[in-house]
Design a protein around this motif. Structure first.
Motif, PDB file in Angstrom:
ATOM      1  N   GLN A  13      48.168  43.070  46.108  1.00 29.74           N
ATOM      2  CA  GLN A  13      48.130  41.663  46.062  1.00 29.74           C
ATOM      3  C   GLN A  13      49.141  40.920  45.902  1.00 29.74           C
ATOM      4  O   GLN A  13      49.374  39.651  46.352  1.00 29.74           O
ATOM      5  CB  GLN A  13      47.081  41.501  44.568  1.00 29.74           C
ATOM      6  CG  GLN A  13      46.778  40.196  44.268  1.00 29.74           C
ATOM      7  CD  GLN A  13      45.647  39.599  45.086  1.00 29.74           C
ATOM      8  OE1 GLN A  13      45.100  40.249  45.769  1.00 29.74           O
ATOM      9  NE2 GLN A  13      45.585  38.247  45.130  1.00 29.74           N
ATOM     10  N   ILE A  14      50.316  41.330  45.143  1.00 29.94           N
ATOM     11  CA  ILE A  14      51.729  40.809  45.078  1.00 29.94           C
ATOM     12  C   ILE A  14      52.347  40.749  46.427  1.00 29.94           C
ATOM     13  O   ILE A  14      52.802  39.486  46.784  1.00 29.94           O
ATOM     14  CB  ILE A  14      52.447  41.619  44.319  1.00 29.94           C
ATOM     15  CG1 ILE A  14      52.117  41.686  42.788  1.00 29.94           C
ATOM     16  CG2 ILE A  14      53.834  41.104  44.203  1.00 29.94           C
ATOM     17  CD1 ILE A  14      52.551  42.478  41.823  1.00 29.94           C
ATOM     18  N   PHE A  15      52.214  41.485  47.413  1.00 32.25           N
ATOM     19  CA  PHE A  15      52.938  41.515  48.551  1.00 32.25           C
ATOM     20  C   PHE A  15      52.043  40.930  49.810  1.00 32.25           C
ATOM     21  O   PHE A  15      52.553  40.786  50.734  1.00 32.25           O
ATOM     22  CB  PHE A  15      53.417  42.986  49.249  1.00 32.25           C
ATOM     23  CG  PHE A  15      54.782  43.350  48.281  1.00 32.25           C
ATOM     24  CD1 PHE A  15      55.933  42.925  48.731  1.00 32.25           C
ATOM     25  CD2 PHE A  15      54.532  44.218  47.246  1.00 32.25           C
ATOM     26  CE1 PHE A  15      57.072  43.510  47.868  1.00 32.25           C
ATOM     27  CE2 PHE A  15      55.685  44.608  46.265  1.00 32.25           C
ATOM     28  CZ  PHE A  15      57.040  44.192  46.842  1.00 32.25           C
ATOM     29  N   GLY A  16      50.724  40.369  49.445  1.00 30.79           N
ATOM     30  CA  GLY A  16      49.934  40.132  50.298  1.00 30.79           C
ATOM     31  C   GLY A  16      49.577  40.964  51.680  1.00 30.79           C
ATOM     32  O   GLY A  16      49.465  40.853  52.717  1.00 30.79           O
ATOM     33  N   LEU A  17      49.265  42.145  51.235  1.00 33.78           N
ATOM     34  CA  LEU A  17      49.011  43.362  52.187  1.00 33.78           C
ATOM     35  C   LEU A  17      47.391  43.309  52.485  1.00 33.78           C
ATOM     36  O   LEU A  17      46.631  43.236  51.486  1.00 33.78           O
ATOM     37  CB  LEU A  17      49.527  44.711  51.722  1.00 33.78           C
ATOM     38  CG  LEU A  17      51.198  44.624  51.629  1.00 33.78           C
ATOM     39  CD1 LEU A  17      51.388  45.875  50.945  1.00 33.78           C
ATOM     40  CD2 LEU A  17      51.935  44.658  52.647  1.00 33.78           C
ATOM     41  N   PRO A  18      46.870  43.641  53.573  1.00 33.93           N
ATOM     42  CA  PRO A  18      45.551  43.766  54.024  1.00 33.93           C
ATOM     43  C   PRO A  18      45.087  45.168  53.557  1.00 33.93           C
ATOM     44  O   PRO A  18      44.010  45.518  54.318  1.00 33.93           O
ATOM     45  CB  PRO A  18      45.777  43.517  55.623  1.00 33.93           C
ATOM     46  CG  PRO A  18      46.734  44.524  55.926  1.00 33.93           C
ATOM     47  CD  PRO A  18      47.797  44.157  54.672  1.00 33.93           C
ATOM     48  N   GLY A  19      45.110  45.345  52.172  1.00 31.01           N
ATOM     49  CA  GLY A  19      44.534  46.670  51.566  1.00 31.01           C
ATOM     50  C   GLY A  19      43.225  46.365  50.904  1.00 31.01           C
ATOM     51  O   GLY A  19      42.645  45.070  50.916  1.00 31.01           O
ATOM     52  N   ILE A  20      42.614  46.991  50.239  1.00 33.25           N
ATOM     53  CA  ILE A  20      41.542  46.969  49.578  1.00 33.25           C
ATOM     54  C   ILE A  20      41.733  46.168  48.256  1.00 33.25           C
ATOM     55  O   ILE A  20      40.879  45.578  47.663  1.00 33.25           O
ATOM     56  CB  ILE A  20      40.729  48.246  49.257  1.00 33.25           C
ATOM     57  CG1 ILE A  20      39.127  48.109  48.895  1.00 33.25           C
ATOM     58  CG2 ILE A  20      41.349  49.025  48.117  1.00 33.25           C
ATOM     59  CD1 ILE A  20      38.361  49.394  48.597  1.00 33.25           C
ATOM     60  N   GLY A  21      42.896  46.144  47.873  1.00 32.50           N
ATOM     61  CA  GLY A  21      43.428  45.482  46.704  1.00 32.50           C
ATOM     62  C   GLY A  21      42.932  43.870  46.668  1.00 32.50           C
ATOM     63  O   GLY A  21      42.696  43.406  45.641  1.00 32.50           O
ATOM     64  N   LYS A  22      43.080  43.410  47.867  1.00 36.11           N
ATOM     65  CA  LYS A  22      42.748  41.857  48.036  1.00 36.11           C
ATOM     66  C   LYS A  22      41.176  41.461  47.583  1.00 36.11           C
ATOM     67  O   LYS A  22      40.813  40.854  47.029  1.00 36.11           O
ATOM     68  CB  LYS A  22      43.276  41.053  49.134  1.00 36.11           C
ATOM     69  CG  LYS A  22      42.548  41.683  50.610  1.00 36.11           C
ATOM     70  CD  LYS A  22      42.952  40.934  51.777  1.00 36.11           C
ATOM     71  CE  LYS A  22      42.273  41.337  52.757  1.00 36.11           C
ATOM     72  NZ  LYS A  22      42.645  40.624  54.000  1.00 36.11           N
ATOM     73  N   TYR A  23      40.548  42.659  48.082  1.00 33.95           N
ATOM     74  CA  TYR A  23      39.129  42.352  47.696  1.00 33.95           C
ATOM     75  C   TYR A  23      38.651  42.535  46.326  1.00 33.95           C
ATOM     76  O   TYR A  23      38.089  42.014  45.879  1.00 33.95           O
ATOM     77  CB  TYR A  23      38.255  43.345  48.616  1.00 33.95           C
ATOM     78  CG  TYR A  23      38.433  43.211  50.337  1.00 33.95           C
ATOM     79  CD1 TYR A  23      38.216  42.139  50.860  1.00 33.95           C
ATOM     80  CD2 TYR A  23      38.966  43.935  51.026  1.00 33.95           C
ATOM     81  CE1 TYR A  23      38.486  41.733  52.122  1.00 33.95           C
ATOM     82  CE2 TYR A  23      39.215  43.988  52.267  1.00 33.95           C
ATOM     83  CZ  TYR A  23      38.730  42.836  52.963  1.00 33.95           C
ATOM     84  OH  TYR A  23      39.084  42.388  54.345  1.00 33.95           O
TER      85      TYR A  23
END
Length: 307
Positions: A252-262
């Motif tokens: 979320q902090i680095f804006g990566l397209p993993g499951i974290g943003k979901y």
């Protein structure tokens, strides 16, 4: 060994059931809901949405509906991201999260074991003090603060690496996130390896090997490393699970397209399906890793046998 593993799998089923039930009721009883946005929906639209997702039924009915779908392998739809099933969103984001966590895990494990060995051999000397300082920094500073500091120093001031975002195939975008994840993991492993190695180097069989004229490297390779790895292996399973869960905030902090943003978006918007689906996924990963660690004990320590 196989009989022990099958018993562990069977014993994990009620644990998983209890954990799913607790997560379900905590989410549903928390204030707010998936359709409580800043702009109020018309009453008819809100009623139709609640009926579509079975939110108009009593809580116990919602629970049994979810459990029945879960037994059929259906994690349900997303209540916020229209047109997507929870399983689809996990399939999209989890491979990147797993790649990020495994990269940090491998790098941190290798660095932690080597640093712990060097610190143990040079006990109370300057390499030992440097390792202790690095461990303290990695363990004390939380990953969200470390991520912000590395973004500021190496991404903005020095401009060595990108401060955020992702471009497919560009490894430099992963340097800072992997560093944030790997640092505390390497620190904990090096502490375990240092303490275990110091204890092993003081045992009778190591002193006997030295008295026979074996060199220090040969003593380490043949007699010291394998028994010293036992407490390290006990941490690797939980350590990888910490990296997987910790990667959610880092993504979320680095804006990566993993499951974290979901997951973070779902938690803020009360998207019950994604939160429960992600929790289930990580719970089964943790149980599987703990089982793997138990099985590795028998290989590292001949005295350990499962009956």
């Amino acid at each position: 060994m196989l009989r022990y593993a099958s018993r562990r799998v069977l014993s994990a089923i009620p644990i998983a059931f209890i954990a799913v039930s607790i997560c379900f009721f905590i989410l549903r009883l928390a204030p707010g809901g998936p359709f409580d946005g800043e702009r109020a929906l018309p009453p008819l639209v809100l009623a139709n949405l609640r009926a579509h997702y079975n939110l108009d039924q009593p809580l116990i009915n919602q629970y049994f509906i979810y459990i029945w779908r879960l037994l059929q392998g259906d994690l349900g739809p997303s209540m916020v991201i229209e047109g997507f099933e929870v399983s689809q969103l996990i399939a999209i984001g989890f491979p990147f999260t797993l790649t990020l966590a495994l990269s940090a895990f491998v790098i941190a494990t290798i660095i932690g074991i080597l640093a712990g060995m060097v610190a143990a051999v040079n006990q109370n000397k300057w390499p030992d003090y440097v390792m202790v300082l690095a461990v303290m920094i990695g363990v004390i500073v939380p990953n969200f603060l470390m991520a912000a500091l590395l973004q500021l120093w190496f991404g903005v001031y020095l401009d060595w690496f990108p401060a955020g975002g992702w471009v497919s195939g560009r490894w430099e975008y992963l340097v800072l996130p992997i560093t944030v994840l790997a640092w505390p993991h390497a620190g904990r492993i090096s502490r375990l390896m240092r303490g275990s190695m110091i204890e092993v180097l003081g045992t009778n069989y190591v002193r006997t090997a030295r008295s026979k004229g074996l060199g220090e490297r040969l003593v380490m390779a043949r007699h010291a490393i394998k028994p010293a790895l036992v407490p390290v292996v006990s941490y690797l399973g939980p350590g990888l699970s910490y990296l997987l869960t910790g990667s959610l905030a880092v993504e979320q902090i680095f804006g990566l397209p993993g499951i974290g943003k979901y997951f973070v978006t779902a938690a803020l918007n009360r998207d019950y399906g994604i939160v429960l689906g992600t929790t289930l996924l990580y719970m089964f990963i943790i149980l599987a890793l703990n089982l793997l660690v138990d099985l590795l004990y028998a290989w590292l320590d001949p005295k350990v046998r499962y009956r």
